[in-house]
Motif scaffolding. Sequence first.
Motif, short mmCIF file in Angstrom:
data_model
loop_
_atom_site.label_atom_id
_atom_site.label_comp_id
_atom_site.label_asym_id
_atom_site.label_seq_id
_atom_site.Cartn_x
_atom_site.Cartn_y
_atom_site.Cartn_z
N TYR A 220 -6.17 12.33 -1.88
CA TYR A 220 -5.75 13.12 -0.72
C TYR A 220 -5.62 14.59 -1.06
O TYR A 220 -6.01 15.46 -0.28
CB TYR A 220 -4.44 12.58 -0.13
N MET B 230 -0.73 6.62 4.90
CA MET B 230 -0.65 5.96 3.59
C MET B 230 0.78 6.02 3.06
O MET B 230 1.31 5.03 2.55
CB MET B 230 -1.61 6.66 2.62
N ALA C 97 2.86 3.53 4.86
CA ALA C 97 2.53 2.16 4.43
C ALA C 97 3.16 1.86 3.07
O ALA C 97 3.68 0.76 2.84
CB ALA C 97 1.02 1.99 4.37
N ILE C 98 3.15 2.85 2.18
CA ILE C 98 3.73 2.63 0.85
C ILE C 98 5.25 2.48 0.96
O ILE C 98 5.85 1.58 0.35
CB ILE C 98 3.34 3.79 -0.10
N ASN D 32 -7.39 14.30 7.50
CA ASN D 32 -6.98 13.91 6.16
C ASN D 32 -5.46 13.84 6.06
O ASN D 32 -4.91 12.92 5.44
CB ASN D 32 -7.54 14.92 5.15
N ILE E 272 -0.85 -0.79 -2.59
CA ILE E 272 0.11 -1.68 -1.92
C ILE E 272 0.05 -3.07 -2.55
O ILE E 272 1.07 -3.68 -2.86
CB ILE E 272 -0.19 -1.74 -0.41
N LEU F 228 -11.21 20.71 2.07
CA LEU F 228 -11.29 21.02 3.49
C LEU F 228 -10.69 22.38 3.80
O LEU F 228 -11.11 23.05 4.74
CB LEU F 228 -10.59 19.92 4.30
N SER G 111 -4.26 10.69 7.72
CA SER G 111 -4.55 9.54 6.87
C SER G 111 -3.54 9.47 5.71
O SER G 111 -3.03 8.40 5.38
CB SER G 111 -5.99 9.69 6.38
N ALA G 112 -3.24 10.63 5.11
CA ALA G 112 -2.29 10.67 4.00
C ALA G 112 -0.90 10.27 4.46
O ALA G 112 -0.19 9.52 3.77
CB ALA G 112 -2.26 12.07 3.38
N VAL H 137 -5.32 2.35 -0.93
CA VAL H 137 -4.38 1.43 -0.29
C VAL H 137 -4.18 0.20 -1.19
O VAL H 137 -3.22 -0.54 -1.06
CB VAL H 137 -4.89 1.02 1.12
N ILE I 162 -8.53 6.46 0.90
CA ILE I 162 -8.17 5.31 1.72
C ILE I 162 -8.23 4.01 0.92
O ILE I 162 -7.37 3.16 1.04
CB ILE I 162 -9.06 5.24 2.98
N VAL J 142 -17.86 5.13 13.24
CA VAL J 142 -17.10 6.37 13.07
C VAL J 142 -17.79 7.30 12.07
O VAL J 142 -17.92 8.50 12.30
CB VAL J 142 -15.66 6.04 12.59
N ALA K 39 -4.26 -4.91 5.76
CA ALA K 39 -4.41 -3.47 5.54
C ALA K 39 -5.50 -3.21 4.49
O ALA K 39 -6.33 -2.32 4.64
CB ALA K 39 -3.09 -2.86 5.08
N LEU K 40 -5.50 -4.03 3.42
CA LEU K 40 -6.50 -3.85 2.37
C LEU K 40 -7.89 -4.23 2.89
O LEU K 40 -8.89 -3.59 2.54
CB LEU K 40 -6.15 -4.70 1.14
N ALA L 21 -9.06 -1.29 5.26
CA ALA L 21 -9.37 -0.07 4.50
C ALA L 21 -10.61 -0.28 3.63
O ALA L 21 -11.50 0.56 3.57
CB ALA L 21 -8.17 0.33 3.65
N PHE M 228 1.59 -1.71 8.70
CA PHE M 228 0.28 -1.68 8.03
C PHE M 228 -0.84 -1.53 9.06
O PHE M 228 -1.80 -0.79 8.86
CB PHE M 228 0.04 -2.97 7.23
N MET N 181 1.71 -2.97 -5.86
CA MET N 181 3.17 -3.00 -5.76
C MET N 181 3.65 -4.43 -5.52
O MET N 181 4.67 -4.85 -6.07
CB MET N 181 3.64 -2.08 -4.62
N PHE O 272 -6.03 5.42 9.62
CA PHE O 272 -7.15 5.68 8.70
C PHE O 272 -8.43 5.88 9.51
O PHE O 272 -9.22 6.78 9.24
CB PHE O 272 -7.37 4.50 7.74
N VAL O 273 -8.63 5.01 10.52
CA VAL O 273 -9.84 5.11 11.34
C VAL O 273 -9.86 6.44 12.09
O VAL O 273 -10.87 7.15 12.11
CB VAL O 273 -9.94 3.94 12.33
N THR P 119 6.05 -0.85 2.10
CA THR P 119 5.90 -1.84 1.04
C THR P 119 7.14 -1.86 0.16
O THR P 119 7.59 -2.92 -0.27
CB THR P 119 4.65 -1.53 0.19
#
Lengths: 112, 468
Positions: free
Chosen positions: A80, B40, B43-44, B33, A47, A87, B36-37, A44, A41, A22, B240-241, B244, B9, A50, B16-17, B47
Amino acid sequence: MNLDLQTALTVFVLSVLVGFEVISKVPTTLHTPLMSGANSIHGVVVIGAMLIASTAHDVLGYVLAFVAVAFGAMNVVGGYVVTDRMLHMFRARGDGSRQRSTDTKTTSEAKG
Amino acid sequence: MGTVVRYVFLAAAACFVIGLHLMNSPRTARRGNTLSAAAMAVAIAATVVLVVHDGTITTTGWLVLVLGAAFGSGVGLYTARTVQMTAMPQLVSVFNAVGGGAAALLAIDDIVLALHPGVLGARSTVPGALDILIGGVTFSGSVIAAGKLQGIVPSRPIVFPGARPLNLALAVLFVSSAGWLVADPGSTAAVVVLTLAALAFGTTMVLPIGGADMPVVISLLNAFTGTAVGMAGFVLDESALIIAGALVGASGGILTKLMADAMNRSITGIILGGFGTGDTGPAAGADANDRVRSVSLDDVAIQLAYAAKVIVVPGYGLAAAQAQHELGELAEILEEHGVDVSYAIHPVAGRMPGHMNVLLAEANVPYPQLKEMEEVNPEFPHADVALVIGANDVTNPAARRPGNAISGMPILDVDRAKSVIVIKRSMGHGYAGIDNELYTDPKTGMLFMDAKKGVAELKAAVRTFVGA
């Protein structure tokens, strides 16, 4: 879900390959936002932070969790936001001037 | 519940990809972006749900979680909003430091507090030891790199006697403490020794690296951070970790290779400290000064105003002088006058990969005008004027010949333009410390001025000529 080591390694190796595939298509123009985006990224990790906060039960655990959560949150939020800011500045020819000429037109129309 | 969260996750990792994939064009990059944000954020949130559902968290735990998140987000938001674009490399280094640091802390916590007493053993301690090692090196290395970029730590290579034996000793120390940790999982002493050795190694690794090599160092530390986060994923059993971390590791790895290739240097050479990379070299000898042709501001303005095609070659000197905005305006005046203006950007222009593009984008230069080296080199013979501002070694034709410090380095073919103008304060050397043969080329005119002042006055002069 407990990943066994073999599965975890498979996921890791395949992800590295996907990453190579990619990212090698990203033009040099965007390398700085790419790096800062990739940076967000890896935020992460928050997580994980947490999850350790959720099992902490003594002072050392709390301190480690606090620092890890703060680091991770800073990484995610800052990453971010700054990537988006960068951008936002990239524009193709004409975008900005078209904006400007429309503005002038509106002003002159208003005047007329 | 746990299973549902894991699927969330997985979806986040997929986003993300896709987000990174959208980065392959400036048109879609911002959407990438945002995607991706958003992933995230989801995902948070997932959690948080998981933590509530597990119910093992104490009240103090919640307090720690909320305060830590609020503090970190506040600092992150403030710096991201206020940072100058010239300071991006420092900020990215700081984010590398906190990311790597957090990853190392996860493993320290996991091993010292034996979060998973049942699964401890080689299964968890090998990635754990690697996590602490890489995360620690990244943390201290990135802090030093940020300090160098910010000018708090001198950017010249700092070498001290006995550095090599010290590094060797540190390497032995962390390898043996990692071995100790694997042999005796949960040993606090081993964790402490390993952490300290990693932190010390990160420091001694980055201190001897000079300012010019910063793009490589930042990319490399970025790759390290990704790997450390991936290792943290192994320790905590979180795919997930792992995903990423692997993505970031790959991205950092690619950028490291690109940067090292663009400077024609090996990564090991840079880490072990290669050619002297001071910020300013000594001034060139008198005979070089005799052969250069100095031109006046008006000459340059006329040449630019009557050219059909101008290629600007910006280097870090432009950004250091904060002249990019003036340059953008100068180009705009020329464009309105019908001159075709583009920018030739060498991969290592700036202090991190792609840095110059961001600086010019900030100065309102449209991105289609920003040309990569391979793309712009064939265009130089058609250019009436090549305007070099703050770039040095990357324009030196000596790189095409063997036997000097920059031999084999890919360069911009500035000398193939019909006429060359160099705006430069003096005949000082670039990082490589050698004479730039471009300056003594008969078709090169040197405008000895500060970049910002020079471009600003040039702008005014061109405006007079074109009557704009």
